[in-house]
Each structure stands twice: as C-alpha cells, then as structure tokens.
Scaffold this active site. Sequence first.
Site, mmCIF file in Angstrom:
data_model
loop_
_atom_site.group_PDB
_atom_site.id
_atom_site.type_symbol
_atom_site.label_atom_id
_atom_site.label_comp_id
_atom_site.label_asym_id
_atom_site.label_seq_id
_atom_site.Cartn_x
_atom_site.Cartn_y
_atom_site.Cartn_z
ATOM 1 C CB SER A 1 -2.133 12.819 3.894
ATOM 2 O OG SER A 1 -1.406 11.963 3.059
ATOM 3 C CG ASP B 1 -1.057 8.070 2.158
ATOM 4 O OD1 ASP B 1 -1.984 7.465 1.578
ATOM 5 O OD2 ASP B 1 -0.904 9.297 2.051
ATOM 6 C CG ASP C 1 -4.843 10.618 2.223
ATOM 7 O OD1 ASP C 1 -3.781 9.971 2.161
ATOM 8 O OD2 ASP C 1 -4.982 11.727 1.677
ATOM 9 C CG ASP D 1 -3.087 10.484 -1.401
ATOM 10 O OD1 ASP D 1 -2.534 9.816 -0.491
ATOM 11 O OD2 ASP D 1 -2.866 11.702 -1.548
HETATM 12 MG MG MG Z 1 -1.982 10.843 1.284
#
Ligand code: MG
Length: 446
Positions: free
Chosen positions: A94, A236, A238, A240
């Site tokens: 992440s 960010d 990744d 999400d």
């Molecule tokens: Mg993330």
Amino acid sequence: MPYFGTNGIRGKLDLFTPEFASRMASAFGEWCGKGKILIGRDARTTGEMVESACVAGLLSSGCEPVLLEVVPAPTVEFLTKSTAAAGGIVITASHNPPDWVAMKFVDKEGIALSKEKGAEVERIYERRAKRVEWNEYKKTEKYPFAVRDHLSAILKTIDAGKARKRKLSVVLDCGNGTMSGPAQLLTREFGCEAVSINSHPDGFFPGRNSEPTKDNVQDLMKTVKELGADIGIAWDGDADRVIFVDEKGGYVIGDVSFALCVKIKLKEKKGYVVTTVATSNAVADVAKEFGCKTLLTKVGAPYISEEMRRVNAAIGGEEVGGVIWPELHYGKDGLMTTAKILEAVAEKPLSQLAKEIPVYYNSKTKVPCTGEKKAKVMSRLKATAKGGAVISLDGVRVDMKDGWVIARPSGTEDYIRVFAEAKTAERAKKLMQEFEEKVLGAIKEV
Ligand code: MG
C-alpha cells in the site's frame, strides 16, 4: 505466531522469503477450496519474486493462478467477485516505504480477510497445505485487460456525459504507484485534460512518499494552482485510497471527501452508512441529513466490508480517503471514488462541495504504554469511562453532545493513542487533554 494483521500480512524481506510467500499462498489456496486465484501486484522491486512464489505455492495446492500483473488493489477485488474466482491475492504494501512487502488476501466475494479469517489460513500454513499429485496440476493464465474491465464496470454506474462537456482540467499524481497508466485511462473517459506527475510505475517511489498526506502532495497542490486546474487527484501505492486537491490548490482531507461521497451516494440511494469508530462525525451528520443511520465497526477495512455485506449498506469507508461502493465490490476503490468525485465536480467546484460538509476539529496525542500493560489499561478505561455513550468495539470511545474522544492501543508501537473531535478546536483539545489524564491515571493504577 500470528502473521495476519487487520488487513493481510505486512513485513520486510526477513519475513517475506520466497519459501514463506509460497507456503502461505498454498495455505490460502487450500482455504479457498482450489479453483482460480487472481494475483495482482504493485510496482515494488520485490513484487515479481513474491508473485512467482505465490504461483508456485498455488499450483502445488491444485489452484489455477491468474496473473493480473501490476494493477490497483481494487481491480483484483472487483475481478475476483465479477469473474467468480475462488479468491485473490494482492501483493502490495500500500502506502508503506519501498522496502516493505505485503500480501492481502480476498475471499471469493472480493472481501479482504480479517485477522480472524486469516487465523484459519495460518492454521493450514502451520500444518502445511496438502499438495496435489503430478497429474492434478493446473496451468497459470494471464488476464491482460484487467484494468480496462474494471474501468468499464465503473463507467456503467456513472454519467460521464456532464464531465465530458465540461472538459475538466485535472492534475494527476500517481505517486509512481499502480495508478500510473490507469489514471490517464480513467480521466480520458471523462473527457478531462490531464497533466500527470509521478506517473510511471517505479518501486523506488522517486517522486514522493507513497502515502498521499498533505505534506507528501505539495507538488500536486502547487501544480493545480499554477495551472488553474479544476482538481488535483493523488492515490496511494495500491490505489484503494485517493485524496483530492480543490481548484484553489487546497488539500481536501479524507474525512471530508468521504463525507462528500456519502452525500453523493445517499442522493442516489438511501441506506446504511458503515465506517469505523475513528471516523469524523461529519460522515454521520451527512447520513442524518438523509435520514440514514451510520453503523460503526472496529478499525480495519475488512470489518467495514463484512458489516456492509451483512446490512446491505449503501456506502462505507475509512477516514483516510478510502471509500467502498458496494454496487461494484466490497473493497475500498480509489478508481470508483475518483469517478464519482469527477462526476460531482462537473457540476460544482470542489471547494464549494467541500464547504457544504460539516466542519469538525480534532486533537490527538499518544501516551507511552508497553505491550503487556495496554490491555489492562484499556479495560480499566472501559470500566471508568463516563460523560457520554461509551463504545468499546475497538479501544474506548465516549460520545458526547458536542464531540467525542477515543483511546486505542497502537497495534505496532508501545503507545495508546488518544484522539478527540469537536465543533471547535478548543473543545477538541480540552476533550483530548481530559482523556489523556484518564489514560495516564489508568496506567498508574494497573
Ligand atoms: Mg492502500
């Protein structure tokens, strides 16, 4: 030893050896009951090693690995559900620094495994997953158009026409993460004129730290202002989570963009709003305007997802810019969130939209407290907390008429964190200080 945290397994290369990743992946494969397992990863230097280890582990337990390669985490969650796969693995740390590694596991509905479900996988890991015979091995497949399929599902739920007419000018800060590429595809669908920074995937994260905090997106804020753009967008690593910068170059905090998403969603369809005990009351206030109820969960995305599925919620999310849109899947989706905000910004400037969200102030601190003492201090706090409704789902939270305060033990450090929120900065500070005193008192007593 438990490997799973609130959302998957996180660590560095001393933990993530090829042997470990492979053995854990085969345990997960057995937990899923074999079948197709989707694997996506971020652009970290270690990604291919972990991916290859997962492939070997999954094949050995009779699964069919499907490689999505470098994709946003929500793409894996969405496709796991929509392609009826048996499960998914996201190899991404992440927003953590580049030397971190992590594996996130999702069930067949695309919901990330919580610590409790992870414990079931750990039990298989400990005894080792059953290996199949030579004549039971499957093949590895590739899924090359994963992001395009995810985007077209998003676009089916959106009216991109208004935005296309407006020709919004946007600045994209991909942070050298998994949105490098997908960000341009997404904004093109909205007819945006886009300028990108940090827009190639690079596991060294040369452009900025991967977490889109205000400090880390100063270049984006400056660029939006200098170009006179309508909006700045930063994800960010990744994707999400996503945060936005308004047309004046102002950073819109995650609480506000989440509350804004709640407003957008409840206008379309009323229902439950699900968030954690650490989220601003701005979210519950917006829900109340629509006559909708907000349900609180423990901190951690899997808890929100599970609760949303249980009550068939309209929307959910976290305070740091992660929003869950159940019409697509039950994971935080930074692409869908971007699409919804672009749709709204086509009608009204972001600074104005943000102004319509109730304003709260917060104050926080951390009190040193060692590992073994934390639990005792928390149960002491729980027994003595007063002055309002006490919620002890995760830490101890006290809700008062004009604000709330929470004390939560840190999962990784020797601290108890105290956070307060109120309508004025002074009141928030006072609430925080009073509760800090209580925590210090409890530490002395236990
Ligand atoms: Mg993330």
